[in-house]
Write a protein that holds these residues in place. Sequence first.
Motif, mmCIF file in Angstrom:
data_model
loop_
_atom_site.group_PDB
_atom_site.id
_atom_site.type_symbol
_atom_site.label_atom_id
_atom_site.label_comp_id
_atom_site.label_asym_id
_atom_site.label_seq_id
_atom_site.Cartn_x
_atom_site.Cartn_y
_atom_site.Cartn_z
ATOM 1 N N ARG A 25 0.817 -1.207 0.000
ATOM 2 C CA ARG A 25 0.000 0.000 0.000
ATOM 3 C C ARG A 25 0.857 1.266 0.000
ATOM 4 O O ARG A 25 2.022 1.243 0.347
ATOM 5 N N VAL A 26 0.215 2.350 -0.386
ATOM 6 C CA VAL A 26 0.826 3.671 -0.407
ATOM 7 C C VAL A 26 0.150 4.514 0.673
ATOM 8 O O VAL A 26 -1.066 4.481 0.821
ATOM 9 N N LEU A 27 0.952 5.252 1.454
ATOM 10 C CA LEU A 27 0.394 6.264 2.352
ATOM 11 C C LEU A 27 0.318 7.557 1.566
ATOM 12 O O LEU A 27 1.308 8.001 0.991
ATOM 13 N N SER A 28 -0.849 8.158 1.524
ATOM 14 C CA SER A 28 -1.047 9.431 0.836
ATOM 15 C C SER A 28 -1.282 10.491 1.903
ATOM 16 O O SER A 28 -2.137 10.317 2.777
ATOM 17 N N VAL A 29 -0.499 11.571 1.844
ATOM 18 C CA VAL A 29 -0.590 12.635 2.846
ATOM 19 C C VAL A 29 -0.767 13.980 2.129
ATOM 20 O O VAL A 29 0.209 14.662 1.826
ATOM 21 N N PRO A 30 -2.012 14.362 1.834
ATOM 22 C CA PRO A 30 -2.224 15.688 1.277
ATOM 23 C C PRO A 30 -2.049 16.745 2.375
ATOM 24 O O PRO A 30 -2.536 16.571 3.492
ATOM 25 N N VAL A 31 -1.325 17.818 2.064
ATOM 26 C CA VAL A 31 -1.028 18.869 3.041
ATOM 27 C C VAL A 31 -1.447 20.220 2.450
ATOM 28 O O VAL A 31 -1.111 20.525 1.309
ATOM 29 N N ILE A 32 -2.181 21.004 3.235
ATOM 30 C CA ILE A 32 -2.547 22.366 2.843
ATOM 31 C C ILE A 32 -2.072 23.301 3.947
ATOM 32 O O ILE A 32 -2.511 23.187 5.087
ATOM 33 N N ALA A 33 -1.141 24.206 3.607
ATOM 34 C CA ALA A 33 -0.639 25.193 4.558
ATOM 35 C C ALA A 33 -1.285 26.536 4.231
ATOM 36 O O ALA A 33 -1.264 26.978 3.081
ATOM 37 N N CYS A 34 -1.878 27.179 5.242
ATOM 38 C CA CYS A 34 -2.596 28.441 5.050
ATOM 39 C C CYS A 34 -2.024 29.531 5.948
ATOM 40 O O CYS A 34 -1.429 29.249 6.988
ATOM 41 N N ASP A 35 -2.240 30.790 5.532
ATOM 42 C CA ASP A 35 -1.843 31.905 6.393
ATOM 43 C C ASP A 35 -2.959 32.172 7.404
ATOM 44 O O ASP A 35 -3.961 31.452 7.456
ATOM 45 N N ALA A 36 -2.781 33.184 8.237
ATOM 46 C CA ALA A 36 -3.729 33.479 9.315
ATOM 47 C C ALA A 36 -5.136 33.791 8.794
ATOM 48 O O ALA A 36 -6.122 33.563 9.491
ATOM 49 N N SER A 37 -5.241 34.291 7.555
ATOM 50 C CA SER A 37 -6.561 34.614 7.012
ATOM 51 C C SER A 37 -7.243 33.410 6.366
ATOM 52 O O SER A 37 -8.387 33.492 5.947
ATOM 53 N N GLY A 38 -6.520 32.287 6.276
ATOM 54 C CA GLY A 38 -7.080 31.090 5.665
ATOM 55 C C GLY A 38 -6.715 30.913 4.209
ATOM 56 O O GLY A 38 -7.106 29.933 3.581
#
Length: 62
Positions: A25-38
């Motif tokens: 299997r593959v581990l999938s790790v989607p990452v979203i980095a946001c600033d203070a305003s979103g």
Amino acid sequence: MTERVSARLPESGEAELLGLPDGVRVLSVPVIACDASGQALQVSDVRLRCVAGGWRAGRSGT
């Protein structure tokens, strides 16, 4: 930052790219980095190869 980890069978081509034998299997790790305003500043999808006793980093085609 938002992360979600899931395990799944690799998509077409991923097994070859990551050097995975059948059934691994593959581990999938989607990452979203946001600033203070979103506002999204960075979006990435890290894919890791699952191995016995843990995981090993792999290269993603995306």
